[in-house]
Structure formats: structure tokens, C-alpha cells
Scaffold this motif. Structure first.
Motif, PDB file in Angstrom:
ATOM      1  N   GLY C 185       0.802  -1.096   0.077  1.00 36.40           N
ATOM      2  CA  GLY C 185       0.161   0.159  -0.036  1.00 36.40           C
ATOM      3  C   GLY C 185       0.896   1.371  -0.099  1.00 36.40           C
ATOM      4  O   GLY C 185       1.734   1.253  -0.507  1.00 36.40           O
ATOM      5  N   ILE C 186       0.354   2.552   0.481  1.00 35.23           N
ATOM      6  CA  ILE C 186      -1.015   2.640   0.829  1.00 35.23           C
ATOM      7  C   ILE C 186      -2.075   2.724  -0.693  1.00 35.23           C
ATOM      8  O   ILE C 186      -2.012   1.815  -1.123  1.00 35.23           O
ATOM      9  N   SER C 187      -2.345   3.991  -0.720  1.00 36.66           N
ATOM     10  CA  SER C 187      -2.980   4.065  -1.851  1.00 36.66           C
ATOM     11  C   SER C 187      -2.288   4.035  -3.150  1.00 36.66           C
ATOM     12  O   SER C 187      -0.987   4.572  -3.242  1.00 36.66           O
ATOM     13  N   HIS C 188      -2.480   3.134  -4.165  1.00 35.95           N
ATOM     14  CA  HIS C 188      -2.273   3.265  -5.775  1.00 35.95           C
ATOM     15  C   HIS C 188      -2.809   2.214  -6.428  1.00 35.95           C
ATOM     16  O   HIS C 188      -3.703   1.665  -5.885  1.00 35.95           O
ATOM     17  N   ASP C 189      -2.541   2.557  -7.793  1.00 31.62           N
ATOM     18  CA  ASP C 189      -3.394   1.752  -8.643  1.00 31.62           C
ATOM     19  C   ASP C 189      -2.403   1.349  -9.686  1.00 31.62           C
ATOM     20  O   ASP C 189      -1.485   2.146 -10.356  1.00 31.62           O
ATOM     21  N   LEU C 190      -2.713   0.421 -10.358  1.00 31.48           N
ATOM     22  CA  LEU C 190      -1.968  -0.168 -11.201  1.00 31.48           C
ATOM     23  C   LEU C 190      -2.728  -0.815 -12.549  1.00 31.48           C
ATOM     24  O   LEU C 190      -3.490  -1.335 -12.223  1.00 31.48           O
ATOM     25  N   ALA C 191      -2.324  -0.522 -13.560  1.00 35.01           N
ATOM     26  CA  ALA C 191      -2.498  -1.134 -14.849  1.00 35.01           C
ATOM     27  C   ALA C 191      -4.275  -0.950 -15.090  1.00 35.01           C
ATOM     28  O   ALA C 191      -5.186  -2.096 -15.518  1.00 35.01           O
ATOM     29  N   THR C 192      -4.792   0.033 -14.555  1.00 30.30           N
ATOM     30  CA  THR C 192      -6.197   0.258 -14.859  1.00 30.30           C
ATOM     31  C   THR C 192      -6.565   1.635 -15.305  1.00 30.30           C
ATOM     32  O   THR C 192      -5.353   2.494 -15.393  1.00 30.30           O
ATOM     33  N   PRO C 193      -7.646   2.031 -15.810  1.00 33.31           N
ATOM     34  CA  PRO C 193      -7.619   3.466 -16.174  1.00 33.31           C
ATOM     35  C   PRO C 193      -7.336   4.718 -14.948  1.00 33.31           C
ATOM     36  O   PRO C 193      -7.169   5.768 -15.421  1.00 33.31           O
ATOM     37  N   ARG C 194      -7.229   4.183 -13.604  1.00 29.58           N
ATOM     38  CA  ARG C 194      -6.959   5.166 -12.718  1.00 29.58           C
ATOM     39  C   ARG C 194      -5.347   4.815 -12.453  1.00 29.58           C
ATOM     40  O   ARG C 194      -4.829   5.530 -11.482  1.00 29.58           O
TER      41      ARG C 194
ATOM     42  N   VAL D  59      -3.473  -3.106 -25.134  1.00 34.17           N
ATOM     43  CA  VAL D  59      -3.282  -3.106 -23.784  1.00 34.17           C
ATOM     44  C   VAL D  59      -5.036  -2.859 -23.050  1.00 34.17           C
ATOM     45  O   VAL D  59      -5.308  -3.311 -22.276  1.00 34.17           O
ATOM     46  N   ALA D  60      -5.805  -1.945 -23.773  1.00 30.83           N
ATOM     47  CA  ALA D  60      -7.119  -1.568 -23.275  1.00 30.83           C
ATOM     48  C   ALA D  60      -7.947  -2.871 -23.400  1.00 30.83           C
ATOM     49  O   ALA D  60      -8.615  -3.165 -22.431  1.00 30.83           O
ATOM     50  N   ALA D  61      -7.657  -3.756 -24.482  1.00 33.49           N
ATOM     51  CA  ALA D  61      -8.549  -4.721 -24.675  1.00 33.49           C
ATOM     52  C   ALA D  61      -8.160  -5.766 -23.593  1.00 33.49           C
ATOM     53  O   ALA D  61      -8.887  -6.607 -23.011  1.00 33.49           O
ATOM     54  N   LEU D  62      -7.002  -6.095 -23.362  1.00 30.10           N
ATOM     55  CA  LEU D  62      -6.629  -6.814 -22.399  1.00 30.10           C
ATOM     56  C   LEU D  62      -7.224  -6.566 -20.996  1.00 30.10           C
ATOM     57  O   LEU D  62      -7.522  -7.478 -20.197  1.00 30.10           O
ATOM     58  N   TYR D  63      -7.080  -5.410 -20.479  1.00 26.76           N
ATOM     59  CA  TYR D  63      -7.808  -4.898 -19.287  1.00 26.76           C
ATOM     60  C   TYR D  63      -9.143  -5.052 -19.316  1.00 26.76           C
ATOM     61  O   TYR D  63      -9.687  -5.873 -18.424  1.00 26.76           O
ATOM     62  N   LEU D  64      -9.929  -4.870 -20.436  1.00 24.24           N
ATOM     63  CA  LEU D  64     -11.297  -5.151 -20.524  1.00 24.24           C
ATOM     64  C   LEU D  64     -11.771  -6.623 -20.313  1.00 24.24           C
ATOM     65  O   LEU D  64     -12.668  -7.153 -20.046  1.00 24.24           O
ATOM     66  N   SER D  86       1.215   2.256 -23.110  1.00 22.13           N
ATOM     67  CA  SER D  86       0.563   1.292 -22.259  1.00 22.13           C
ATOM     68  C   SER D  86      -0.435   2.247 -21.147  1.00 22.13           C
ATOM     69  O   SER D  86      -1.792   1.937 -20.900  1.00 22.13           O
ATOM     70  N   VAL D  87       0.051   3.121 -20.513  1.00 16.91           N
ATOM     71  CA  VAL D  87      -0.613   3.734 -19.686  1.00 16.91           C
ATOM     72  C   VAL D  87      -1.752   4.837 -20.271  1.00 16.91           C
ATOM     73  O   VAL D  87      -2.891   4.925 -19.994  1.00 16.91           O
ATOM     74  N   GLY D  88      -1.349   5.502 -21.438  1.00 16.57           N
ATOM     75  CA  GLY D  88      -2.287   6.014 -22.195  1.00 16.57           C
ATOM     76  C   GLY D  88      -3.533   5.375 -22.777  1.00 16.57           C
ATOM     77  O   GLY D  88      -4.512   5.770 -22.730  1.00 16.57           O
ATOM     78  N   ALA D  89      -3.197   3.913 -23.290  1.00 16.98           N
ATOM     79  CA  ALA D  89      -4.368   3.006 -23.522  1.00 16.98           C
ATOM     80  C   ALA D  89      -5.131   2.835 -22.680  1.00 16.98           C
ATOM     81  O   ALA D  89      -6.517   3.028 -22.864  1.00 16.98           O
ATOM     82  N   LEU D  90      -4.678   2.817 -21.493  1.00 11.57           N
ATOM     83  CA  LEU D  90      -5.613   2.636 -20.133  1.00 11.57           C
ATOM     84  C   LEU D  90      -6.361   3.921 -19.683  1.00 11.57           C
ATOM     85  O   LEU D  90      -7.654   3.833 -19.509  1.00 11.57           O
ATOM     86  N   LYS D  91      -5.697   4.897 -19.643  1.00  7.41           N
ATOM     87  CA  LYS D  91      -6.396   6.172 -19.100  1.00  7.41           C
ATOM     88  C   LYS D  91      -7.442   6.712 -20.263  1.00  7.41           C
ATOM     89  O   LYS D  91      -8.291   7.407 -19.977  1.00  7.41           O
ATOM     90  N   LEU D  93      -9.671   4.744 -21.356  1.00  8.84           N
ATOM     91  CA  LEU D  93     -10.837   4.117 -20.962  1.00  8.84           C
ATOM     92  C   LEU D  93     -11.677   4.871 -19.855  1.00  8.84           C
ATOM     93  O   LEU D  93     -12.639   4.646 -19.686  1.00  8.84           O
ATOM     94  N   ALA D  94     -10.799   5.669 -19.331  1.00  4.79           N
ATOM     95  CA  ALA D  94     -11.454   6.422 -17.997  1.00  4.79           C
ATOM     96  C   ALA D  94     -12.931   7.018 -18.277  1.00  4.79           C
ATOM     97  O   ALA D  94     -13.105   7.564 -19.317  1.00  4.79           O
ATOM     98  N   GLY D  95     -13.764   6.629 -17.703  1.00  5.67           N
ATOM     99  CA  GLY D  95     -15.201   7.315 -17.663  1.00  5.67           C
ATOM    100  C   GLY D  95     -15.999   6.512 -18.844  1.00  5.67           C
ATOM    101  O   GLY D  95     -17.250   6.530 -18.894  1.00  5.67           O
ATOM    102  N   LYS D  96     -15.322   5.297 -19.399  1.00  4.56           N
ATOM    103  CA  LYS D  96     -16.012   4.976 -20.790  1.00  4.56           C
ATOM    104  C   LYS D  96     -16.704   3.471 -20.111  1.00  4.56           C
ATOM    105  O   LYS D  96     -17.561   2.884 -20.713  1.00  4.56           O
ATOM    106  N   ASN D  97     -16.245   2.788 -18.843  1.00  6.35           N
ATOM    107  CA  ASN D  97     -16.658   1.683 -18.355  1.00  6.35           C
ATOM    108  C   ASN D  97     -17.205   1.795 -17.011  1.00  6.35           C
ATOM    109  O   ASN D  97     -16.820   2.502 -16.469  1.00  6.35           O
TER     110      ASN D  97
END
Ligand SMILES: [Fe+3]
Ligand SMILES: [Fe+3]
Lengths: 273, 97, 273, 97
Positions: C185-194, D59-64, D86-91, D93-97
Motif C-alpha cells: 500500500g497505501i493508496s495506489h493503482d496499477l494497470a487500470t484507467p486510474r 492494452v485496453a482490450a487486455l484490461y477489459l 500502455s498507460v495512455g491506452a488505459l487512461k 478508457l477512463a469514464g467509458k466503463n
């Protein structure tokens, strides 16, 4: 909400598939008839899913990551993992959704099961299903309790796990009818100086206590006497879990015979309200 | 009286059991072992005692060193040690330990 | 009987080893000084063994056998498992006997940890030890809590596990001095849109509740708000376990900084009687 | 809001994650994959969508599709997808799902 429409328990051993002729034909037919009757009872209860409580005999799990409890959540299960087992290779259907539900519910209930989404089931699951004739039809959720390599979960814990399992099953919203089959034991011993020992007195007392319906007594007897009944007898943990899930339903012993030439005490029984 | 020689596998038993596990669960391992035992065993960290027990098919020594009973049984079947030999070696230990 | 002579907690991230220069030198030195102070405190407490509460980041464990809880009982642990981690490959000493003892005791206490006798430890254990300068000297018992792939053990369960762990440690007859390090931790996020989000408000409230010593409040807050703090924040489970083991000792926050360029809120703290 | 797209991996996600796990934890697998992607992916049971997502470094499709975040992150590092990609592809998506 699901109803648990059948709860059965039976011994397993690879010998029953590999060397059925190691015992007299009359004994064998009697035992096989017992398994067929169990299969008929399971089929007649029309479960939509079957929980199989068994153990992995150090095929899927090794000492680098040996779970005390493991719940399967796969859509299918290849079997058998043993190249030397005389059984047709095939793929059994799984109920992944029910496995996932049980995992979550049991974790919420303060159990710590491992998750498995890929298991190649061994004779512990396959042999009783095969002899019962219900191996192909009902989607399975294998639940594997470590009985094969210490440190082992306590007998008390395995009973409590069964209690929680029964509660979780009864609250499952997606099916109406589920069944449980516990496999393993009773007395036997493998690959030690006592190999081949069957402790008939232990088996008869264990089954008597199950019939008496005294959960605390079964747990106590199991804990105190399992070492007199051989390392294979550690598999009575699955019977204790089934007793827990049965929630006070009465145990009926349908069959028992000490079968030294199969290296095992063969018991078959059922919990019925 | 206990069902188990070891309540927890020793490090020696871990290495020994790892050989038995890999040998019978990885494709090609059994053939590699049967082809050249010493070379195969070189892949593992083993005590001298554990290595000798495996190499010599010494079922009693494998048991005493902490072989898991299911792995030991599968090993005896897998490398075709005759049942009277494997079970006989174990039974000869009765009362000795 | 062993005394728990030190209980610390600290964030971990591979970035602190791989890209230390991603943040300003002044921040980095402040953080590294915090880890060195933690290491000095651990060393000064002269523990004979160090329990490291951490998680496996899907290196040793996969979905075919994913333990909720796993206790290491190996005499040594190679590290790091990540070929891409900027850390010297080496072998850390383990205390196999203490690991074995904890497994047995926790199983008797109605927990169901998996056993591991072979783990190649990842940055979760290594990075904080490395920065603290105590990676080589003290025999370890790694205890791995699943924080990386649902279904996850509940926050309540992780706290209860820590309580039982503390009790088990205090009854261990073979050593006099043991320490605990919780990492994650504490807060963090990995491999998501966040990805890259750091929720400083979550972190500060979490640390405040720890300092307030309100176990039920920490569990409740963690359960209800972890999803606002990112998937990496699931690792607060290790802090909850350490709090449980601390048995009411007071938590002191030694350091906190939100470090978005390291993708993580970096916290360091200690429980002291 | 949840930290996880899937509270339990789907069968599709299992297959996808298995590729990512094996690729980065078995010696030789990464080389085999980089040498012949299609042949490597033939080793696994994958949905068409999961297979395409891996093959195309999407990367976005892998995440989804349910890639575990740690495996996805390690994969992006392991096959050297640039961080902004990679981070751009994820970001995106923000707000889309
Ligand atoms: Fe068995
Ligand atoms: Fe982490």
C-alpha cells in the motif's frame, strides 16, 4: 435458494479401478453394487450440481504451495491425472459459478480456501464417481482438503468448514438442487511399514459415532484415534465436512467391509433428514 | 504412534519429494531419469543420503528420509519396482523405528 | 517464549528500486532516510527472526492454486523473482522452524494457510528490506496475503489473522526476540484507467485511524473505502494484520508522502507499547 | 466504483492470464513468443478476443477482458510496450466503463 438434496460419503482407492480382481468376485460385486446404489440415489435426487469433497494426492499441489483447503471454480476438469490409473481419460463438467460463490461466501465466513481454476482431478474424485456411474452428467465443484501431507487442518476445523459450506450452499440463489459427495478413507495406510493395515475396529466405531449423530464425539474420536487407522485414514476429514454440511441430518451406514486386499476399509453412507 | 514420520517436511525431505513430484508430473522427466539417473539428479539440491536413496531405489531409505507416502507409492509404480519388493522393504522396518 | 520486539509497516513499490530518479532528490532522500531509520530500529531491536507480511504479485502463485494466506517455511529464499527489478540477485536466509511452528499454531487457531517450502520472493518483500538495509542478516518468515486477485480475504479476516499470529509468536519457545515488518500500500493503482492515482485523503485517514488505535474502525474504513484508493491499496491488509499482531500497542506514523511519480502513497510507521 | 472489473476471473480471463503468467515465468517462453506469436498462442485455449488482444498488444482490450493488473503490468514491461502507450491506452478508457 438451493436445497441440499443428497449427501453421501464413500471410500476411495485407486485399487478399486486398477486391481478389482484382487478380491473375491462376491465381495467385489457387493461393493460395486453399493457404489451403484449410491449413484442411483444421487441421480434420483436430481442435483443440478455436485460438490465433491476429496483430497489431491500430491498431483495438482506440491509443498511449494500446499493449500489446507481449496475450492475449484473451473468450467471443466480433465481426469485422471494419474497416467497409471485404469480409467478413461475425459473431461468432467464443472460449475464455475457455484465454485466462485462458495469461495466468496466461505471467505466471508472466516475460512481461507485457495482458489483453483484449473485442476486435473485424480482417483479421489474420479474413482467413486466412476463406480457410482455419475461421472459424466452433473457439473462438479471439487473441494480439496489436505489429508496427504502434514501440517493437516484439524478435524474440528474440517467439521466447521462443512457447517459453513452447508450454510453457503443453502443460500445459493442460482440453483435449486445441489448434492454433496465426500470421498476418502476410512482406515488404510500407504507406503509405510503398516501398509495394507485395515483397522476394522476404528472404522466400525467411526461409523457408529456418525450414526449416533454426535458431532463433537466424532471430532474427538477422529482426532484421538486417526493415527491407529493409518495415513490414508486422515481422509475421514471429508466425512467430517459432510457431517457438518448435513446440519444434523441423520447418518445411515449403507455398507462397510474391511478389504485388506484393496488396502482399505470400504464404507458407504448417506445423511438423510 | 503417528501416521507421519515428520510433522513438517525437513529441507532434505523437500528436495527428495521434489524429485519424486517432478519425475512423475513433468512430461519427459521420467525418460530423462531412466536415460541417465545421475545427470537427472544433478538438477536438484539433494543431500547425499536422499540422492543415494533415489538412485538405489532404496524404498526403506526413501521412507525414512521423509518421502511423502503418495509420492513414494506413485514412484514405486512409476519406475516399476515390484510390489513385493517395495512393500517388503517397508514392512521389514516395522518395529525398528 | 518469544517477545515481539518490533512491529513496523511500510509501503512498497518496484519503482522505488527501478526508477528512484522519477521524483525530486530531496523527496527521494527523505523517503530513503525513512526506510533507513526503520531498518536501524529493526536492527536495534535485535530480532532473531523477522516475519515479513507481504503479498505475492502473481509470481509464485497463479489462479490454478491461489492461496488466501500462505506461510513460508523454507531455510532460504532466492530473490528477486522479477527479472526486470533493479536489485542484486541473492538468497535471503529463512527460519523454517518458525514458519512451521506458525503454520501449525495458526491451523490449530482456525486459520487455513497454505504451506510453502519454496518461494522466490518479489519486490514486495525485497524492496523495503533493501531500502531498510536489513535484507541479509535476519532469518525471515514470509507470510503472503492475497491482495492481488479477487476473491480476496476480508479486511476483518486479515486483522484477525494478525491477532492470532501475534499470539502464536508470543508462545514460540525456540526464540526470545522476533520482529514483524508489514509491507504494501497505501493508496495506489496499477494497470487500470486510474493508474498513477494516489488518494492522499484516504491514506491520511487510514493512518489517522491506525494512530487512534481503533481496530474496528480501521477494519470498517478499509472495507468501505479501499475501492477509492486503487487496486494497490488492497495491500493495506498487511497493515491490518500487523495491527492485530501488535495487540493494542500504539501506532506511530513516522512518515507519509503522496508520491504520484512513484505511483504510490508512501507511509512508514511502527507499533510500540 | 470497484478496484476490480471482475470479482472472479471468467474462464476467458483465466486463459488470457495464463498466457501472461507463463510468458514471463517460464524460461524460453518469451523467446518462443517473440519468435512466433501465433505458434506460441496456439499452445493455449483462448477466446478469439483474448487471443487478438495479446497478439495486437492491445492494452485496453487486455484490461477489459480481465487481465490481472500485475500480470498486465509485467507484460507491458516484459515486451517493452512504452509506458506512455500502455498507460495512455488505459487512461483513454477512463469514464467509458
Ligand atoms: Fe485417497
Ligand atoms: Fe505491491
Amino acid at each position: 435458494m438451493a436445497e441440499i438434496v443428497a449427501i453421501h460419503a464413500a471410500s476411495h482407492t485407486p485399487v478399486m479401478l486398477n486391481f478389482p480382481d484382487a478380491i473375491a468376485a462376491s465381495e467385489r460385486e457387493e461393493i460395486f453394487a453399493g457404489f451403484r446404489a449410491m449413484g442411483a440415489a444421487i441421480a434420483a435426487a436430481r442435483p443440478q450440481a455436485l460438490i465433491v469433497l476429496s483430497d489431491d494426492h500430491v498431483h495438482n499441489f506440491f509443498l511449494n504451495n500446499l493449500p489446507a483447503l481449496c475450492i475449484g471454480a473451473a468450467p471443466q476438469y480433465p481426469t485422471p491425472v494419474e497416467h497409471w490409473l485404469k480409467a478413461e481419460k475425459r473431461i468432467l463438467p464443472g460449475d464455475a459459478a457455484l465454485g466462485a460463490y462458495l469461495l466468496s461466501r466461505l471467505m466471508e465466513s472466516d475460512f481461507d480456501p485457495a482458489l483453483s481454476m484449473e485442476l486435473t482431478l485424480d482417483h479421489g474424485v474420479l474413482a467413486p464417481l466412476e463406480l457410482a456411474g455419475v461421472a459424466r452428467d452433473i457439473p462438479l465443484v471439487p473441494i480439496l482438503i489436505n489429508c496427504v501431507q502434514p501440517p493437516l487442518p484439524t478435524m474440528r476445523r474440517c467439521h466447521a468448514f462443512g457447517v459453513a459450506l452447508g450454510r453457503a450452499l443453502r443460500t445459493y440463489p442460482a440453483l435449486e438442487r445441489v448434492a454433496i459427495l465426500a470421498t476418502g478413507g476410512i482406515s488404510h495406510d500407504l507406503a509405510t511399514p503398516r501398509m495394507g493395515m485395515v483397522n476394522e475396529a476404528f472404522d466400525r466405531e467411526f461409523l457408529r459415532l456418525l450414526e449416533a449423530g454426535d458431532a463433537a464425539g466424532v471430532v474427538k474420536y477422529s482426532t484421538e484415534h486417526v493415527h491407529e487407522a493409518g495415513n490414508g485414514a486422515e481422509e475421514i476429514r471429508m466425512w467430517l465436512a459432510a457431517m457438518g454440511a448435513a446440519d444434523g441430518a441423520h447418518f445411515h451406514r449403507h455398507y462397510y467391509r474391511a478389504v485388506p486386499n484393496w488396502y482399505t476399509g470400504i464404507g458407504i453412507g448417506e445423511w438423510k433428514a | 504412534m503417528s501416521n507421519w514420520l515428520q510433522n513438517m517436511p525437513t529441507a532434505e525431505a523437500y528436495g527428495l519429494n521434489k524429485v519424486l513430484f517432478e519425475l512423475h508430473h513433468k512430461p519427459d522427466d521420467l525418460a530423462a531419469y531412466l536415460g541417465d539417473k545421475e545427470a537427472y539428479l544433478d538438477r536438484f539440491a539433494l543431500t547425499g543420503r536422499a540422492r543415494a536413496a533415489i538412485r538405489d531405489n532404496d524404498v526403506a531409505a526413501l521412507y525414512l528420509a521423509g518421502a511423502n507416502p503418495y509420492l513414494l507409492r506413485a514412484h514405486c509404480i512409476g519406475i516399476k519396482i515390484p510390489e513385493p519388493v517395495s512393500v517388503g522393504a517397508l514392512k521389514a522396518l516395522a518395529g525398528k523405528n
